[in-house]
Design a protein around this motif. Sequence first.
Motif, mmCIF file in Angstrom:
data_model
loop_
_atom_site.group_PDB
_atom_site.id
_atom_site.type_symbol
_atom_site.label_atom_id
_atom_site.label_comp_id
_atom_site.label_asym_id
_atom_site.label_seq_id
_atom_site.Cartn_x
_atom_site.Cartn_y
_atom_site.Cartn_z
ATOM 1 N N GLY A 299 112.360 61.657 57.303
ATOM 2 C CA GLY A 299 113.546 62.386 56.894
ATOM 3 C C GLY A 299 114.462 61.475 56.095
ATOM 4 O O GLY A 299 114.529 60.272 56.360
ATOM 5 N N VAL A 300 115.164 62.043 55.122
ATOM 6 C CA VAL A 300 116.044 61.266 54.255
ATOM 7 C C VAL A 300 117.369 61.992 54.092
ATOM 8 O O VAL A 300 117.394 63.174 53.749
ATOM 9 C CB VAL A 300 115.405 61.037 52.864
ATOM 10 C CG1 VAL A 300 116.413 60.412 51.915
ATOM 11 C CG2 VAL A 300 114.175 60.162 52.976
ATOM 12 N N SER A 301 118.473 61.282 54.344
ATOM 13 C CA SER A 301 119.811 61.804 54.076
ATOM 14 C C SER A 301 120.417 60.952 52.977
ATOM 15 O O SER A 301 120.569 59.736 53.139
ATOM 16 C CB SER A 301 120.676 61.743 55.337
ATOM 17 O OG SER A 301 121.996 62.159 55.056
ATOM 18 N N VAL A 302 120.772 61.587 51.851
ATOM 19 C CA VAL A 302 121.171 60.814 50.687
ATOM 20 C C VAL A 302 122.264 61.532 49.904
ATOM 21 O O VAL A 302 122.332 62.766 49.883
ATOM 22 C CB VAL A 302 119.951 60.571 49.764
ATOM 23 C CG1 VAL A 302 119.398 61.879 49.241
ATOM 24 C CG2 VAL A 302 120.283 59.643 48.601
ATOM 25 N N SER A 303 123.120 60.745 49.270
ATOM 26 C CA SER A 303 124.055 61.246 48.271
ATOM 27 C C SER A 303 123.622 60.636 46.949
ATOM 28 O O SER A 303 123.700 59.413 46.772
ATOM 29 C CB SER A 303 125.490 60.834 48.619
ATOM 30 O OG SER A 303 126.383 61.201 47.580
ATOM 31 N N LEU A 304 123.145 61.469 46.038
ATOM 32 C CA LEU A 304 122.528 60.966 44.811
ATOM 33 C C LEU A 304 123.285 61.444 43.581
ATOM 34 O O LEU A 304 123.490 62.642 43.394
ATOM 35 C CB LEU A 304 121.064 61.410 44.741
ATOM 36 C CG LEU A 304 120.221 60.896 43.569
ATOM 37 C CD1 LEU A 304 118.764 60.722 43.999
ATOM 38 C CD2 LEU A 304 120.281 61.833 42.370
ATOM 39 N N ASP A 305 123.703 60.507 42.761
ATOM 40 C CA ASP A 305 124.294 60.775 41.458
ATOM 41 C C ASP A 305 123.326 60.184 40.449
ATOM 42 O O ASP A 305 123.296 58.963 40.254
ATOM 43 C CB ASP A 305 125.677 60.125 41.360
ATOM 44 C CG ASP A 305 126.405 60.485 40.070
ATOM 45 O OD1 ASP A 305 125.846 61.259 39.267
ATOM 46 O OD2 ASP A 305 127.525 59.973 39.863
ATOM 47 N N GLY A 306 122.529 61.053 39.823
ATOM 48 C CA GLY A 306 121.360 60.575 39.112
ATOM 49 C C GLY A 306 121.480 60.508 37.607
ATOM 50 O O GLY A 306 122.561 60.327 37.039
ATOM 51 N N SER A 307 120.343 60.708 36.950
ATOM 52 C CA SER A 307 120.210 60.489 35.511
ATOM 53 C C SER A 307 119.914 61.804 34.797
ATOM 54 O O SER A 307 119.892 62.882 35.401
ATOM 55 C CB SER A 307 119.080 59.494 35.246
ATOM 56 O OG SER A 307 117.816 60.095 35.485
ATOM 57 N N SER A 308 119.638 61.702 33.508
ATOM 58 C CA SER A 308 119.230 62.882 32.744
ATOM 59 C C SER A 308 117.722 63.056 32.764
ATOM 60 O O SER A 308 117.162 63.810 31.977
ATOM 61 C CB SER A 308 119.724 62.769 31.291
ATOM 62 O OG SER A 308 119.220 61.586 30.683
ATOM 63 N N GLY A 309 117.045 62.374 33.703
ATOM 64 C CA GLY A 309 115.607 62.510 33.891
ATOM 65 C C GLY A 309 115.291 63.413 35.071
ATOM 66 O O GLY A 309 115.850 64.499 35.222
ATOM 67 N N ALA A 310 114.383 62.944 35.949
ATOM 68 C CA ALA A 310 113.951 63.695 37.133
ATOM 69 C C ALA A 310 114.627 63.113 38.365
ATOM 70 O O ALA A 310 114.504 61.913 38.637
ATOM 71 C CB ALA A 310 112.439 63.625 37.275
ATOM 72 N N ASN A 311 115.317 63.956 39.131
ATOM 73 C CA ASN A 311 116.139 63.489 40.243
ATOM 74 C C ASN A 311 115.853 64.288 41.513
ATOM 75 O O ASN A 311 115.760 65.519 41.465
ATOM 76 C CB ASN A 311 117.622 63.644 39.905
ATOM 77 C CG ASN A 311 118.021 62.977 38.609
ATOM 78 O OD1 ASN A 311 118.451 61.840 38.610
ATOM 79 N ND2 ASN A 311 117.870 63.680 37.482
ATOM 80 N N ALA A 312 115.766 63.598 42.641
ATOM 81 C CA ALA A 312 115.599 64.266 43.929
ATOM 82 C C ALA A 312 115.892 63.282 45.046
ATOM 83 O O ALA A 312 115.863 62.062 44.851
ATOM 84 C CB ALA A 312 114.189 64.833 44.090
ATOM 85 N N ALA A 313 116.144 63.798 46.226
ATOM 86 C CA ALA A 313 116.458 62.926 47.352
ATOM 87 C C ALA A 313 115.276 62.044 47.736
ATOM 88 O O ALA A 313 115.451 60.872 48.065
ATOM 89 C CB ALA A 313 116.899 63.766 48.544
ATOM 90 N N LEU A 314 114.055 62.583 47.698
ATOM 91 C CA LEU A 314 112.899 61.809 48.141
ATOM 92 C C LEU A 314 112.135 61.189 46.981
ATOM 93 O O LEU A 314 111.975 59.979 46.915
ATOM 94 C CB LEU A 314 111.964 62.683 48.980
ATOM 95 C CG LEU A 314 110.799 61.942 49.655
ATOM 96 C CD1 LEU A 314 111.313 60.912 50.659
ATOM 97 C CD2 LEU A 314 109.850 62.927 50.348
ATOM 98 N N VAL A 315 111.633 62.015 46.049
ATOM 99 C CA VAL A 315 110.773 61.527 44.959
ATOM 100 C C VAL A 315 111.254 62.109 43.635
ATOM 101 O O VAL A 315 111.335 63.331 43.484
ATOM 102 C CB VAL A 315 109.301 61.913 45.190
ATOM 103 C CG1 VAL A 315 108.442 61.474 44.008
ATOM 104 C CG2 VAL A 315 108.777 61.307 46.485
ATOM 105 N N GLY A 316 111.524 61.235 42.670
ATOM 106 C CA GLY A 316 111.912 61.721 41.344
ATOM 107 C C GLY A 316 110.796 62.518 40.695
ATOM 108 O O GLY A 316 110.972 63.686 40.346
ATOM 109 N N THR A 317 109.628 61.899 40.522
ATOM 110 C CA THR A 317 108.458 62.593 39.969
ATOM 111 C C THR A 317 107.237 62.318 40.833
ATOM 112 O O THR A 317 106.858 61.155 41.038
ATOM 113 C CB THR A 317 108.162 62.137 38.528
ATOM 114 O OG1 THR A 317 109.242 62.527 37.674
ATOM 115 C CG2 THR A 317 106.889 62.785 38.006
ATOM 116 N N GLN A 318 106.626 63.385 41.337
ATOM 117 C CA GLN A 318 105.348 63.269 42.043
ATOM 118 C C GLN A 318 104.238 63.469 41.016
ATOM 119 O O GLN A 318 103.964 64.578 40.594
ATOM 120 C CB GLN A 318 105.233 64.298 43.173
ATOM 121 C CG GLN A 318 103.971 64.119 44.011
ATOM 122 C CD GLN A 318 103.734 65.257 44.984
ATOM 123 O OE1 GLN A 318 104.102 66.409 44.725
ATOM 124 N NE2 GLN A 318 103.091 64.967 46.116
#
Length: 375
Positions: free
Chosen positions: A147-166
């Motif tokens: 389990g992952v608890s996150v506050s993410l301020d990301g990029s103009s690419g692929a963003n997610a709490a666990l995996v940006g790109t699978q």
Amino acid sequence: MVNIHVGEVVRKSSKILSGAILMTAGIGIFIPNTLAGTLPSSDAPPVVNGWVQVSTPDQLEYIDQNQSSDITTGSTTTYLGANIELMNNIDLTGYSGWVPIGGNSEPDFGGTFNGQGYEITGLNIDDSSDANVGVFGETIGTVENVGVSVSLDGSSGANAALVGTQVRGLISYAYTLGTVEAHSGGNGNFSGGGNGGTAGGLVGIQLSGGHIQDSYSSAQVSSGAGGNGAAEEGGCPGGSGGDAGGLVGQAAGNIQNAYAIGDVTSGNGGSGIGSSGAGVDYGGNGGLAGGLVGDDTGLIVDAYAVGSVTAGNGGKGGGGGGGADDYGGTGGSAGALVGTDSGQVTDAYAVGAAVAGSGGVGAGGGTMTVTAQVE
């Protein structure tokens, strides 16, 4: 008599520089590890029966900051290809400088990360520079039981709490909570605007080789707005808003026995504006938004979504002279389950409200589409 004292010498953003102090004749001489041999950091996690065992925040941070390092002296396996397991819950409150594990400037993560039912909490990710943002950047291996608890301020690419790109591989028995916010596309300078970042609660972008099963997200998800196009004579379109999904922003692989319960908002399209009114100006399209998946081209089986879904508006198309040939961007389509679907959906449903984006201002107009709920 010669005494050698080994210890941590410098610590910055959890990167460890250790070495030896050679004491002789009352004079201390620092010898870095590259000269003194391989003197292990106290934060390097142990390897037991082929598994890297992470018991403390410092040990996980060490992996994060030393991704391409060998797991033990003389090993040919780096942390990016290793079997890693959590031995406790890991609280990363107060830690800054997280680097997505795998991908971007590093090889994709191709090992196995087994959380063993433990959680990673308190993580703040502020990363507008990497194309793939999350706890992991890009994966081709297995991430499970975590389990992952996150506050993410990301990029103009692929963003997610666990995996940006699978890219490929397996995610199973995983869940996320918190917030995921993608970055807007850049504004054009005598060019079109950039597209806004894609966002998902669990995975930002899933390619066709990816498989997600027995997983969920309750994260609040927002994709990025398109950047504005700009040119003296027009003709430079606004960027499209990023796609957003409660579980996955864009999915081309398989999703099975999964759900999402967070609210989802996709980005507005950017404006396409020329200062003199000459040429044709096109507003960018609003991003797609879905309670489970924003843009689905893969297979979804046994899934549901509950959150509220709002798609982005199309951008304005119009030069300084308001030419009749200017076109507003299309409003983003919204679906309680998927924003748009050209794949296959079986045994899935959604109960949240979905509001599509409005078309952008311009003589060409824009459309507004609501994707029907799938059951």
